[in-house]
Design a protein around this motif. Structure first.
Motif, mmCIF file in Angstrom:
data_model
loop_
_atom_site.group_PDB
_atom_site.id
_atom_site.type_symbol
_atom_site.label_atom_id
_atom_site.label_comp_id
_atom_site.label_asym_id
_atom_site.label_seq_id
_atom_site.Cartn_x
_atom_site.Cartn_y
_atom_site.Cartn_z
ATOM 1 N N PHE A 10 -7.130 3.540 19.432
ATOM 2 C CA PHE A 10 -6.340 3.623 18.250
ATOM 3 C C PHE A 10 -6.833 4.971 17.687
ATOM 4 C CE2 PHE A 10 -5.142 3.267 13.670
ATOM 5 C CZ PHE A 10 -3.705 2.826 13.892
ATOM 6 N N ARG A 21 2.724 15.145 9.068
ATOM 7 C CA ARG A 21 2.724 14.974 7.766
ATOM 8 C C ARG A 21 3.975 15.829 6.985
ATOM 9 N NH1 ARG A 21 -2.239 13.568 5.461
ATOM 10 N NH2 ARG A 21 -1.564 14.595 3.574
ATOM 11 N N THR A 24 6.068 12.883 5.184
ATOM 12 C CA THR A 24 5.414 12.186 4.035
ATOM 13 C C THR A 24 6.163 12.423 2.908
ATOM 14 O OG1 THR A 24 3.745 13.607 3.551
ATOM 15 C CG2 THR A 24 3.080 12.018 5.345
ATOM 16 N N ARG A 47 17.233 9.396 3.750
ATOM 17 C CA ARG A 47 16.891 8.222 3.813
ATOM 18 C C ARG A 47 17.767 7.199 2.777
ATOM 19 N NH1 ARG A 47 11.272 7.418 1.560
ATOM 20 N NH2 ARG A 47 10.902 8.725 3.626
ATOM 21 N N VAL A 116 15.545 13.975 4.193
ATOM 22 C CA VAL A 116 14.296 14.031 5.066
ATOM 23 C C VAL A 116 14.439 15.151 6.053
ATOM 24 C CG1 VAL A 116 13.577 11.509 5.028
ATOM 25 C CG2 VAL A 116 15.206 12.136 6.495
ATOM 26 N N PHE B 5 2.363 0.894 4.093
ATOM 27 C CA PHE B 5 3.137 2.023 3.516
ATOM 28 C C PHE B 5 2.302 3.179 2.912
ATOM 29 C CE2 PHE B 5 6.276 3.683 0.601
ATOM 30 C CZ PHE B 5 7.088 4.330 1.346
ATOM 31 N N LEU B 8 0.336 5.058 5.336
ATOM 32 C CA LEU B 8 1.183 5.774 6.023
ATOM 33 C C LEU B 8 1.744 7.001 5.355
ATOM 34 C CD1 LEU B 8 2.806 5.990 8.887
ATOM 35 C CD2 LEU B 8 4.783 4.961 7.549
ATOM 36 N N GLN B 9 2.037 6.955 4.191
ATOM 37 C CA GLN B 9 2.465 7.946 3.379
ATOM 38 C C GLN B 9 1.344 9.148 3.043
ATOM 39 O OE1 GLN B 9 5.363 9.342 2.523
ATOM 40 N NE2 GLN B 9 6.511 7.613 3.262
ATOM 41 N N ARG B 10 -0.075 8.729 2.907
ATOM 42 C CA ARG B 10 -1.030 9.272 2.887
ATOM 43 C C ARG B 10 -1.472 10.173 4.059
ATOM 44 N NH1 ARG B 10 -6.815 8.436 2.769
ATOM 45 N NH2 ARG B 10 -6.465 6.170 3.225
ATOM 46 N N LEU B 11 -1.676 9.433 5.219
ATOM 47 C CA LEU B 11 -2.203 9.956 6.207
ATOM 48 C C LEU B 11 -1.249 10.639 7.141
ATOM 49 C CD1 LEU B 11 -4.266 6.987 7.761
ATOM 50 C CD2 LEU B 11 -5.194 9.161 6.597
ATOM 51 N N GLY B 12 0.098 10.201 6.887
ATOM 52 C CA GLY B 12 1.064 10.858 7.859
ATOM 53 C C GLY B 12 1.129 10.424 9.120
ATOM 54 N N HIS B 13 0.437 9.206 9.611
ATOM 55 C CA HIS B 13 0.437 8.630 10.713
ATOM 56 C C HIS B 13 -0.372 7.192 10.368
ATOM 57 C CE1 HIS B 13 -3.914 9.165 11.262
ATOM 58 N NE2 HIS B 13 -3.855 10.696 11.073
ATOM 59 N N PHE B 14 -0.325 6.346 11.546
ATOM 60 C CA PHE B 14 -0.978 4.801 11.431
ATOM 61 C C PHE B 14 -2.273 5.086 10.842
ATOM 62 C CE2 PHE B 14 2.065 1.652 13.624
ATOM 63 C CZ PHE B 14 3.329 2.000 13.052
ATOM 64 N N GLY B 15 -2.709 4.066 10.258
ATOM 65 C CA GLY B 15 -4.215 3.809 9.862
ATOM 66 C C GLY B 15 -4.575 2.542 10.085
ATOM 67 N N PRO B 16 -5.652 2.241 9.741
ATOM 68 C CA PRO B 16 -6.199 0.728 9.915
ATOM 69 C C PRO B 16 -5.273 -0.309 9.304
ATOM 70 C CG PRO B 16 -7.972 2.158 9.271
ATOM 71 C CD PRO B 16 -6.695 2.938 9.133
ATOM 72 N N THR B 63 6.039 6.270 14.229
ATOM 73 C CA THR B 63 5.641 7.051 13.405
ATOM 74 C C THR B 63 6.597 7.572 12.662
ATOM 75 O OG1 THR B 63 3.751 7.127 14.331
ATOM 76 C CG2 THR B 63 4.024 8.445 12.319
ATOM 77 N N LEU B 67 7.914 6.821 8.786
ATOM 78 C CA LEU B 67 7.953 7.891 7.760
ATOM 79 C C LEU B 67 9.261 8.345 7.230
ATOM 80 C CD1 LEU B 67 5.161 10.297 9.274
ATOM 81 C CD2 LEU B 67 5.202 9.200 6.959
ATOM 82 N N THR B 68 10.423 8.444 8.148
ATOM 83 C CA THR B 68 11.699 9.093 7.603
ATOM 84 C C THR B 68 12.541 7.867 7.000
ATOM 85 O OG1 THR B 68 12.548 8.263 9.689
ATOM 86 C CG2 THR B 68 11.740 10.912 9.152
ATOM 87 N N ALA B 70 11.318 4.102 6.123
ATOM 88 C CA ALA B 70 10.758 3.124 5.384
ATOM 89 C C ALA B 70 10.841 3.671 3.899
ATOM 90 C CB ALA B 70 9.512 2.523 5.869
ATOM 91 N N ARG B 71 11.082 2.547 2.873
ATOM 92 C CA ARG B 71 11.173 3.034 1.481
ATOM 93 C C ARG B 71 10.249 2.319 0.935
ATOM 94 N NH1 ARG B 71 15.231 0.484 -0.964
ATOM 95 N NH2 ARG B 71 15.235 1.970 -2.849
#
Lengths: 317, 316
Positions: A10, A21, A24, A47, A116, B5, B8-16, B63, B67-68, B70-71
């Protein structure tokens, strides 16, 4: 799950996909500026959402308080013969996207949430007039027609049906009562009939002149006040809310613009209410402010909202 | 604790946290797909394998979509569940053939009508009609599908369980289809080819099960028949009307109520009290079931029309 529990595959996968990024919230703000500064334009990808529904919409035409738009999906992969599939080269998105032009319709501007992406004018023109494209005509590079869903047995027909559900639900997002020419609002006094004024003053914690203004409809009634009155008088809250004064169309349209969306969402969260009530309360504040001012010309409703909601984000623009 | 959520917004991709959310949703959704359930039942490792396969195939699109689109956490969960479910449908269609193949081998092996070509002969290991000695078949597989489709008097087991896999068809119906297919082939056929033909004839075998997620849905499915209530009459030669009556008798009360509205999703929504997508799903299953039951013979259309006549809409 602690970081040490995260499997290596992962971490490797995430490490290979770090280029997003810019999508975001902070990345979008860097690209397009503060949400309160954004103006609606054709070709913008927004969105949109309400309650737990969230859908991407590409704007094809702007109207008063509404937009004509098509839903766009990225995952799960699906398409139909009425839509188009766009490669990343023409959308700026990292992966391909499907534009469901078969579901193009008008949506209230209040459903728009976050900008977006912004697509080219050529692409937008094609999407806005798909019927004008002959089956054999050349499409812009990176754009192709959707493939038909062969049968109802194809599960993509269900993906399409789910999207149609979402689009229908978005279109039903409640708006504020709008004044119409010749219409007259029922006053609260007419709804309540004989009323114990002292009890009402005590329940609302307002002096008698202020309560009289509410009864005559010269001061706006908030949903919170309506709830108190319903409880005090035994008249249903629905009937009491029937006396909520309609808003000028210009004010409602200003409040529905997505530049105010985050203000309403934040206000609703802070007050523990829903977005519609937060918008209604805020508009009534702005309306009350306008009622105290003189002059016959149409007020600058954005400026009124900005003043009424000072400190809640509206002052950013 | 940070939410999926916010992460995701902080990393810009999936995290744990997002991974944990995917694992939770996957373990719920995979139980809807009996076609891909391992023989030993679902194990923890199976969830991990599915999650890894899903993310490796869909990571970038997923992702981007989240990112685009989800609210908040609620919409992220809803969008993610939809993606997982559709990925599982694809997976079931691609890889869920093992169960059908095993079932087919068992049915063929237990019937005296069929035999495997002995070792040392052309087509060794392939299946053919018993006591024949034709060469291995090498024609157009669509001919075999047409032969399978032409078998009409299909009997189907009840779909009373919401947790067990949907039955393909009753044993004698499977034998009838196998007989028709091998007769049309005029020779021996590989089990993989037979499996493919059967999956074309019985697509519902790979479909996802309706697993109630809330009390409301449980209530709506409460009128589905139990096996004990299911009584299917033997009938070797039936005409259209007789076949239709038999088919109508095999439908659950809910399905009979849905029959008059097979082309009207809004009416189906009213009957089922559900959203459009759920109505589509129920309509699709019913169409598949009717197709399985009625086959594709010349009188199929007449049979289905007769079923519709036998299941009139309730009068207001």
């Amino acid at each position: 799950m602690s970081d040490s529990d995260v499997p290596k595959w992962f971490l490797d996968l995430a490490g290979r996909n770090t280029g997003m990024r810019s999508f975001t919230e902070s990345g979008l703000r860097d690209r397009f500026g503060e949400p309160s500064e954004i103006n609606l334009e054709r070709g913008q990808l927004w969105r949109a959402g309400w309650a737990d529904v969230a859908v991407l919409l590409v704007l094809l035409e702007l109207g008063d308080g509404e937009v004509r738009a098509s839903p766009v999906t990225i995952d799960p992969p699906a398409e139909d013969e009425n839509g188009f599939v766009l490669a990343p080269t023409c959308t700026g998105l990292p992966t391909s996207a499907t534009v469901w032009t078969g579901f193009t319709r008008f949506f209230p501007q209040r459903v728009l949430d976050t900008l977006v992406a912004a697509w080219s004018a050529d692409l937008t023109t094609c999407l806005a007039n798909p019927a004008s494209l002959d089956p054999g005509s050349r499409l812009p590079v990176g754009m192709r027609r959707g493939r038909p869903i062969d049968s109802e047995f194809d599960h993509r027909s269900m993906i399409r049906a789910g999207l149609e559900d979402d689009v229908d639900q978005l279109g039903q997002m409640p708006g504020l009562p709008v004044e119409s020419p010749g219409s007259s609002s029922t006053t609260l006094a007419a709804v309540l009939g004989d009323v114990d004024l002292a009890a009402l003053c005590a329940a609302l914690k307002l002096p008698q002149p202020a309560v009289m203004k509410l009864l005559r409809g010269t001061a706006p009634l908030t949903p919170a006040q309506a709830a108190v009155i319903a409880q005090t008088t035994g008249i249903s809250q629905e009937r009491v809310l029937g006396a909520v004064r309609s808003m000028p169309r210009g004010l409602v349209q200003a409040a529905d613009h997505p530049r105010w969306r985050q203000v309403w969402i934040t206000r609703a969260r802070r007050l523990g209410t829903d977005e519609t009530q937060a918008r209604l309360d805020g508009c009534q504040q702005a309306f009350a402010l306008a009622a105290r001012q003189t002059g016959g010309s149409e007020p600058d409703w954005d400026a009124r909202l900005q003043r009424a909601l000072f400190g809640e984000g509206g002052e950013l623009r | 604790m940070i939410t999926a959520f916010a992460e995701l917004q902080r990393l810009g991709h999936f995290g744990p946290e997002a991974l944990r959310l995917v694992q939770g949703l996957m373990s719920e959704e995979m139980r809807r797909f009996p076609a891909i359930e391992p023989a030993a039942g679902w194990q923890r490792a199976d969830v991990e394998d599915l999650v890894q396969d899903f993310l490796e195939q869909r990571f970038a699109a997923l992702t981007t979509m989240l990112l685009t689109t989800a609210r908040n956490d609620e919409s992220m969960g809803r969008l993610l569940r939809r993606s997982i479910r559709n990925w599982l449908i694809d997976r079931a269609r691609k890889t869920g053939t093992g169960r059908v193949r095993q079932l087919l081998e068992r049915v063929l092996g237990e019937s005296t009508e069929f035999e495997q070509v002995p070792p040392g002969q052309p087509g060794a290991g392939q299946w053919r009609l018993a006591r024949t000695s034709s060469e291995p078949w090498s024609g157009d597989h669509r001919e075999l599908i047409r032969a399978a489709d032409a078998v009409r008097d299909i009997r189907i087991g009840p779909w009373s369980s919401t947790t067990r896999r949907a039955p393909v068809a009753a044993r004698d119906s499977l034998i009838a289809v196998a007989r028709a297919v091998l007769s049309a082939a005029g020779g021996s056929v590989e089990i993989a080819q037979l499996t493919h033909v059967f999956l074309m004839r019985f697509p519902v075998a790979l479909d996802w099960a309706v697993v109630p997620l809330d009390a409301g849905e449980t209530e709506r499915h409460a009128d589905v028949r139990t096996p004990e209530e299911q009584s299917i009459a033997e009938c070797d030669e039936i005409d259209s009307a007789g076949g239709a009556a038999e088919i109508a008798g095999m439908l659950t009360p809910q399905e009979r109520a849905l029959v008059p509205h097979l082309d009207d999703v809004e009416a189906a929504q009213r009957v089922l009290s559900c959203r459009r997508s759920s109505a589509y799903h129920q309509m699709k299953r019913l169409r598949e079931k009717l197709t399985q039951l009625a086959g594709v013979g010349d009188d199929r259309h007449a049979v289905i029309l007769e079923v519709i006549r036998l299941c009139p809409p309730p009068s207001d």
